[in-house]
Scaffold this active site. Sequence first.
Site, PDB file in Angstrom:
ATOM      1  N   ARG A  93       0.650  -1.011  -0.150  1.00  0.00           N
ATOM      2  CA  ARG A  93      -0.209   0.248   0.113  1.00  0.00           C
ATOM      3  C   ARG A  93       1.090   0.968   0.048  1.00  0.00           C
ATOM      4  O   ARG A  93       0.651   2.193   0.140  1.00  0.00           O
ATOM      5  CB  ARG A  93      -0.817   0.112   0.847  1.00  0.00           C
TER       6      ARG A  93
ATOM      7  N   ARG B  14      -7.110  11.381  -6.919  1.00  0.00           N
ATOM      8  CA  ARG B  14      -8.009  10.302  -6.443  1.00  0.00           C
ATOM      9  C   ARG B  14      -8.790  11.549  -6.015  1.00  0.00           C
ATOM     10  O   ARG B  14     -10.344  11.504  -6.673  1.00  0.00           O
ATOM     11  CB  ARG B  14      -8.248   9.972  -4.929  1.00  0.00           C
TER      12      ARG B  14
ATOM     13  N   ASP C  38      -6.690  -3.233  -8.011  1.00  0.00           N
ATOM     14  CA  ASP C  38      -7.492  -3.608  -6.473  1.00  0.00           C
ATOM     15  C   ASP C  38      -7.793  -4.821  -6.689  1.00  0.00           C
ATOM     16  O   ASP C  38      -7.526  -5.356  -7.662  1.00  0.00           O
ATOM     17  CB  ASP C  38      -8.457  -2.773  -5.979  1.00  0.00           C
TER      18      ASP C  38
ATOM     19  N   TYR D  71     -14.762 -12.349  -0.806  1.00  0.00           N
ATOM     20  CA  TYR D  71     -15.352 -11.008  -1.390  1.00  0.00           C
ATOM     21  C   TYR D  71     -15.982 -11.116  -2.672  1.00  0.00           C
ATOM     22  O   TYR D  71     -17.573 -10.606  -1.980  1.00  0.00           O
ATOM     23  CB  TYR D  71     -14.213  -9.860  -1.450  1.00  0.00           C
TER      24      TYR D  71
HETATM   25  O1  CP3 Z   1       0.668   0.977  -2.645  1.00  0.00           O
HETATM   26  C1  CP3 Z   1      -0.676  -0.643  -3.269  1.00  0.00           C
HETATM   27  O2  CP3 Z   1      -0.465  -1.095  -2.311  1.00  0.00           O
HETATM   28  C2  CP3 Z   1      -1.773   0.061  -4.306  1.00  0.00           C
HETATM   29  C3  CP3 Z   1      -2.528  -1.181  -4.847  1.00  0.00           C
HETATM   30  C4  CP3 Z   1      -3.498  -2.098  -3.737  1.00  0.00           C
HETATM   31  C5  CP3 Z   1      -4.470  -1.616  -3.476  1.00  0.00           C
HETATM   32  N1  CP3 Z   1      -5.176  -2.296  -2.838  1.00  0.00           N
HETATM   33  C6  CP3 Z   1      -5.327   0.034  -3.823  1.00  0.00           C
HETATM   34  C7  CP3 Z   1      -6.135   0.618  -2.633  1.00  0.00           C
HETATM   35  C8  CP3 Z   1      -3.522  -2.825  -3.364  1.00  0.00           C
HETATM   36  C9  CP3 Z   1      -1.933  -3.708  -4.035  1.00  0.00           C
HETATM   37  C10 CP3 Z   1      -4.333  -3.571  -3.056  1.00  0.00           C
HETATM   38  C11 CP3 Z   1      -4.484  -4.795  -2.485  1.00  0.00           C
HETATM   39  C12 CP3 Z   1      -5.361  -5.495  -2.255  1.00  0.00           C
HETATM   40  N2  CP3 Z   1      -6.447  -5.127  -1.697  1.00  0.00           N
HETATM   41  C13 CP3 Z   1      -6.142  -6.113  -0.435  1.00  0.00           C
HETATM   42  C14 CP3 Z   1      -4.540  -7.229  -0.855  1.00  0.00           C
HETATM   43  C15 CP3 Z   1      -3.553  -6.612   0.688  1.00  0.00           C
HETATM   44  C16 CP3 Z   1      -4.662  -6.364   1.704  1.00  0.00           C
HETATM   45  O3  CP3 Z   1      -4.580  -5.371   2.660  1.00  0.00           O
HETATM   46  O4  CP3 Z   1      -5.019  -7.093   2.231  1.00  0.00           O
HETATM   47  C17 CP3 Z   1      -7.578  -6.148  -0.550  1.00  0.00           C
HETATM   48  C18 CP3 Z   1      -7.421  -6.918   0.915  1.00  0.00           C
HETATM   49  C19 CP3 Z   1      -7.668  -5.029  -0.484  1.00  0.00           C
HETATM   50  C20 CP3 Z   1      -9.467  -4.930  -1.050  1.00  0.00           C
HETATM   51  C21 CP3 Z   1      -9.882  -2.958  -0.360  1.00  0.00           C
HETATM   52  N3  CP3 Z   1      -9.692  -2.705  -1.297  1.00  0.00           N
HETATM   53  C22 CP3 Z   1      -9.935  -2.699   0.598  1.00  0.00           C
HETATM   54  C23 CP3 Z   1     -10.705  -4.080   2.311  1.00  0.00           C
HETATM   55  C24 CP3 Z   1      -9.743  -1.153   0.490  1.00  0.00           C
HETATM   56  C25 CP3 Z   1     -10.701  -0.680   1.627  1.00  0.00           C
HETATM   57  C26 CP3 Z   1      -9.488  -0.082   2.939  1.00  0.00           C
HETATM   58  C27 CP3 Z   1      -8.099   0.354   2.438  1.00  0.00           C
HETATM   59  O5  CP3 Z   1      -7.110   0.019   2.817  1.00  0.00           O
HETATM   60  O6  CP3 Z   1      -8.796   1.687   1.903  1.00  0.00           O
HETATM   61  C28 CP3 Z   1      -9.528  -1.305  -0.645  1.00  0.00           C
HETATM   62  C29 CP3 Z   1      -9.465   0.062  -1.360  1.00  0.00           C
HETATM   63  C30 CP3 Z   1      -8.534   0.544  -1.671  1.00  0.00           C
HETATM   64  N4  CP3 Z   1      -7.588  -0.304  -2.581  1.00  0.00           N
HETATM   65  C31 CP3 Z   1      -8.020   1.519  -1.615  1.00  0.00           C
HETATM   66  C32 CP3 Z   1      -6.653   1.309  -2.462  1.00  0.00           C
HETATM   67  C33 CP3 Z   1      -5.588   2.910  -2.620  1.00  0.00           C
HETATM   68  C34 CP3 Z   1      -8.345   2.734  -1.401  1.00  0.00           C
HETATM   69  C35 CP3 Z   1      -9.591   3.353  -1.358  1.00  0.00           C
HETATM   70  C36 CP3 Z   1      -8.983   4.703  -1.722  1.00  0.00           C
HETATM   71  O7  CP3 Z   1      -8.690   5.832  -1.863  1.00  0.00           O
HETATM   72  O8  CP3 Z   1     -10.679   5.967  -1.333  1.00  0.00           O
END
Ligand code: CP3
Length: 340
Positions: free
Chosen positions: A23, A36, A73, A148
């Site tokens: 992340r 964003r 994502d 999911y």
């Molecule tokens: O630097 C990076 O890792 C960016 C790419 C990336 C994102 N999600 C961007 C994201 C990666 C590799 C992920 C993986 C991801 N997404 C996982 C596996 C890793 C983990 O954290 O366990 C999972 C379970 C998800 C599903 C997901 N996407 C959730 C649970 C959420 C909400 C919680 C959160 O941390 O925001 C997201 C949204 C998400 N994915 C955001 C980002 C930058 C935030 C969205 C926003 O900007 O509003």
Amino acid sequence: MTKTILRVLAGEAVWPPPMWLMRQAGRYLPEYRALRAEAGDFLKLCLNPALAAEITLQPLRRFGMDGAILFSDLPIVSWALGQDLRYAEGEGPVLTPIRDHAGLDRLDVGRVAEAVAPVWETVRRVRAELGDATLIGFTGGAFTVACYMVEGHGSREFAAARGMAYADPALFGRLIDTIVEGNLVYLRGQADAGAEALMLFDSWAGMLPPDEFRRWVIAPTARIAAALRESHPDIPLIGFPRLAGMLLGEYAEQTGVQAVAMDTSMDPAAAARLVPAHIALQGNLDPLALLAGGAPMIEGAKRITGALRGRPHIFNLGHGIVKETPPEHVAALVAAVRGG
Ligand code: CP3
């Protein structure tokens, strides 16, 4: 081969270890929040190659990381298979739950390539600007993606998904097979577009008892790894079976991955005993130690790098950066790890 992450993934111990952070592209960075806001919708952001490429590169510009994680994502593959996906404000992904064969019948692996084409274009653009860093593509592990898809949203228990796996393993297995197929199309396209390593995030793997873990985590991961070896023998695969505990060794030996990512709870010295020495380890500083900064962060990082010195190791967190993290803490962590 000069890229340090690729050397480690080939089994070489490099000191100080190369690093990137799960992340690392995201909401703790003001430059991310600005883009964003420009895109509005998060899904649109993931499917906008110009913005997604810029976001992927932001942490490299700021901190000089050794690795770039593709900005996308985890449920993109579910959406590409045909499931409705939206992002509710301030929440994670929300999907229309799949609970029966009729729901599964509506998914179609044949539509994945066209749907994810913008993500492949992001990979192409990042690769063109990358320099010495390694571009890591990714998708979700089949079990975590299934969680999911069945639940329809994030959850602490994923009771509907795990319940389905017990009550109707044929149905759950069909879903897993569909995700494996979709993931293969998605990952192969990422590799063709220029991703140099691939990672499978199986964030919810640790909820499963051992036999279920073998069936729904190890087996599908082994199938993906074997299929990738056939089509893309030079692209290393990093597996992240979060909270696998003692099963980490079995996962490392039986899946065919080139590296395993350790979650925060894993003792690096124990992981080094469990995992065969030619398989690289990645991780595993507590994201909350990074949030705190100072001595807990620096000492935590040194304990990890010290424990794994002499092993192929990529420094990382044990889970994703939390959004309140001050960017200066990340800069201080990079300096500390680079200082050896
Ligand atoms: O630097 C990076 O890792 C960016 C790419 C990336 C994102 N999600 C961007 C994201 C990666 C590799 C992920 C993986 C991801 N997404 C996982 C596996 C890793 C983990 O954290 O366990 C999972 C379970 C998800 C599903 C997901 N996407 C959730 C649970 C959420 C909400 C919680 C959160 O941390 O925001 C997201 C949204 C998400 N994915 C955001 C980002 C930058 C935030 C969205 C926003 O900007 O509003």
